[in-house]
Design an enzyme around this catalytic site. Structure first.
Site, PDB file in Angstrom:
ATOM      1  N   ASP A  80       0.851  -1.202   0.000  1.00 33.30           N
ATOM      2  CA  ASP A  80       0.000   0.000   0.000  1.00 33.30           C
ATOM      3  C   ASP A  80       0.879   1.240   0.000  1.00 33.30           C
ATOM      4  OD1 ASP A  80       0.819  -0.535   2.720  1.00 33.30           O
ATOM      5  OD2 ASP A  80      -0.727   0.834   3.444  1.00 33.30           O
TER       6      ASP A  80
ATOM      7  N   ASP B 203       8.716   3.687  -1.314  1.00 38.00           N
ATOM      8  CA  ASP B 203       7.964   3.297  -0.106  1.00 38.00           C
ATOM      9  C   ASP B 203       6.625   2.688  -0.474  1.00 38.00           C
ATOM     10  OD1 ASP B 203       7.038   3.052   2.481  1.00 38.00           O
ATOM     11  OD2 ASP B 203       6.689   5.183   2.771  1.00 38.00           O
TER      12      ASP B 203
ATOM     13  N   GLU C 249       0.128  -0.948   5.926  1.00 40.57           N
ATOM     14  CA  GLU C 249       1.199  -0.369   6.754  1.00 40.57           C
ATOM     15  C   GLU C 249       0.987   1.119   6.949  1.00 40.57           C
ATOM     16  OE1 GLU C 249       4.863   1.449   8.115  1.00 40.57           O
ATOM     17  OE2 GLU C 249       3.868   1.872   6.231  1.00 40.57           O
TER      18      GLU C 249
ATOM     19  N   ASP D 276      12.436  -1.290   4.061  1.00 44.29           N
ATOM     20  CA  ASP D 276      11.434  -0.222   4.076  1.00 44.29           C
ATOM     21  C   ASP D 276      12.008   1.007   4.786  1.00 44.29           C
ATOM     22  OD1 ASP D 276       8.958   0.947   3.613  1.00 44.29           O
ATOM     23  OD2 ASP D 276       8.032   0.125   5.418  1.00 44.29           O
TER      24      ASP D 276
ATOM     25  N   ARG E 143       6.016  11.066  17.980  1.00 43.28           N
ATOM     26  CA  ARG E 143       6.941   9.956  17.719  1.00 43.28           C
ATOM     27  C   ARG E 143       7.542   9.542  19.048  1.00 43.28           C
ATOM     28  NH1 ARG E 143       6.611   7.870  12.335  1.00 43.28           N
ATOM     29  NH2 ARG E 143       5.584   9.591  11.297  1.00 43.28           N
TER      30      ARG E 143
END
Ligand code: BES
Ligand code: MN
Ligand code: MN
Length: 457
Positions: free
Chosen positions: A88, A119, A152, A179, A327
């Protein structure tokens, strides 16, 4: 080594043409209008795996987008590598900033331009082609299972469930993922950490309807203003996040570990030049590499409310909204951070407004080992193909499923990515260098042979 190079030389045009075919299918997982295209991409992955020689290839349906599973078990006595990736992609918006349409791949300056080029379609496809190469040259030296998902970019929730339910068939020794990025094409690196993520959406409500900004302005709370003030309170003058308890679980690195991390080649001048900024901005007391690698963040991803159309409209809006991502680093937990944020955000709201916090997906931070056989197999493979030993680095992005692989399957991951931070992933004009694509296909078989050999000792 010769065998690998020859096979790539003879087949590279076909590899690129096939990747471009995959890039033409707009597999945007976040937007339901692409649902059929996401499914078509899963079918493309399935066909590619079958053509390359994988067995038991199937689409595993979930309540969201399917997971593509396939395997080649050559000998139960050999180690098993589980290859994970995602087919995706992120939404292509804003469309007007693309030089060529996002789902009509073109090659310019030895790079393939398309959403997902790096990506992660380009990097997933390296694995499928490397597998084809090992099958065709009779050199596959480990068992392999492929697990290529379609969610993802929206948090991997269904893959998490699927892994939990399919533990028995996911027997393996290590997870191999491409990735992430390398520092530069002549400076190979391997990410040994990923940040976690807490993603929330907030809604601030003032009056029960939009008002005339003259008739009511000055007397009623403006939710946009209040939201901005509340957000401004989230950081202090040192860009330290003020949410109580936010840093409680942050693992602090020793000065030695920090020195090691800062040894990675990095030019602040070039970084600033690349981004066209006169200066960087971040938490006081930390370098740029530390700010993205080992420190948590609080970022606005979007903020809106009121009138944003052409011209002027005098309105005091009833509502304002923001999307916020935090994050996370070891040992922060996303549920706990989401709760700490929600409590604080609610507690600082003035009584003139109501606030609502809606959590989206989350993910846990991870650090991957550098003293494992798998890491050494990857490091040696890259050293052979790049001619330089890769540098361990901490990536700032997130791959939520990696922490779950550890928790559910007890397996560590190796993040052997081949992208560049300048590939514009998630942005307009995303691209992937043909050098990187082919380098990946060359390096992956060496990972397999190194891993098999090191395991047999
Ligand atoms: N491949 C990226 C993550 C990445 C990129 C890690 C570069 C390290 C270096 C991945 O597809 C991604 O974008 N993840 C999302 C997570 C998510 C839950 C939407 C992210 O990091 O924002
Ligand atoms: Mn990705
Ligand atoms: Mn991504």
């Amino acid at each position: 080594m010769e065998k690998i190079k020859n096979y790539i030389d003879q087949n590279k045009d076909r590899f690129i043409a096939e990747l471009m075919e995959m890039l033409r299918i707009p597999s945007v997982s976040a937007d339901s209008k692409y649902k059929a295209d996401v499914l078509r991409t899963a079918e493309f992955v399935k066909k590619s795996l079958e053509a390359a020689g994988a067995d038991k290839v199937e689409l595993c349906h979930t309540s969201g987008h399917p997971i593509v599973y396939g395997e080649k078990i050559i000998d139960p006595a050999l180690p098993t590598v589980i290859v994970y990736g995602h087919y995706d992609v992120q939404p292509p918006d804003p469309m007007e900033l693309w030089d060529s349409p996002p789902f009509e791949p073109v090659i310019k300056d030895e790079k393939i331009y398309a959403r997902g080029a790096c990506d992660d379609k380009g990097q997933v496809f390296m694995h499928i082609k490397a597998f084809e190469l090992m099958m065709k040259t009779n050199s596959l030296s480990c068992n392999v299972r492929f697990m290529i998902e379609g969610e993802e970019e929206v948090g991997s929730t269904n893959l998490g469930k699927w892994i939990h339910e399919n533990k028995a068939r996911l027997k393996g020794d290590v997870i191999l993922i491409s990735d992430t990025s390398i520092i530069a094409n002549d400076i190979p690196s391997i990410d040994v950490g990923l940040r976690g993520l807490s993603y929330v959406e907030v809604e601030v409500t003032g009056p029960n309807r939009d008002l005339h900004s003259g008739v009511y302005g000055g007397a009623v709370a403006n939710p946009i203003t209040v939201l901005c003030e509340m957000i401004a309170k989230m950081k202090d003058e040192n860009n330290h996040i003020t949410i109580p308890g936010f840093y409680d679980d942050v693992l602090t690195l020793t000065q030695g570990e920090r020195d090691e991390l800062n040894k990675a080649p990095f030019s602040l001048d070039e970084y600033k030049k690349d981004l066209a900024v006169a200066d960087v901005l971040g938490e006081k007391g930390y370098t740029t590499l530390e700010r993205t690698g080992i420190r948590p963040t609080f970022e606005l991803n979007g903020i809106w409310g009121g009138y944003i159309g052409e011209g002027a409209k005098t309105v005091l809006p009833g509502k304002a909204y923001a999307k916020i991502s935090m994050r996370l680093v070891p040992n922060q937990g996303s549920d706990k951070i989401t709760k700490l944020f929600a409590d604080y955000f609610t507690s600082i709201a003035p009584s003139s407004v109501k606030v609502k916090v809606t959590p989206h997906h989350g993910g846990e931070p991870v650090v991957t080992p550098t003293d494992s056989i798998a890491f050494k197999a990857a490091s040696n493979a890259m050293e052979t193909t790049f001619g330089k030993k890769p540098i361990p680095t901490r990536g700032g992005g997130s791959i939520p499923i990696v922490a779950l692989f550890e928790k559910e399957l007890g397996l560590k991951s190796v993040l052997m990515g081949f992208g560049l931070d300048s590939d514009l992933i998630h942005s307009p004009n995303e691209h992937y260098g043909i050098f990187n694509f082919l380098k990946g296909i060359e390096t992956i078989p060496l990972f397999f042979s190194n891993y098999a050999e090191m395991n047999s000792k």
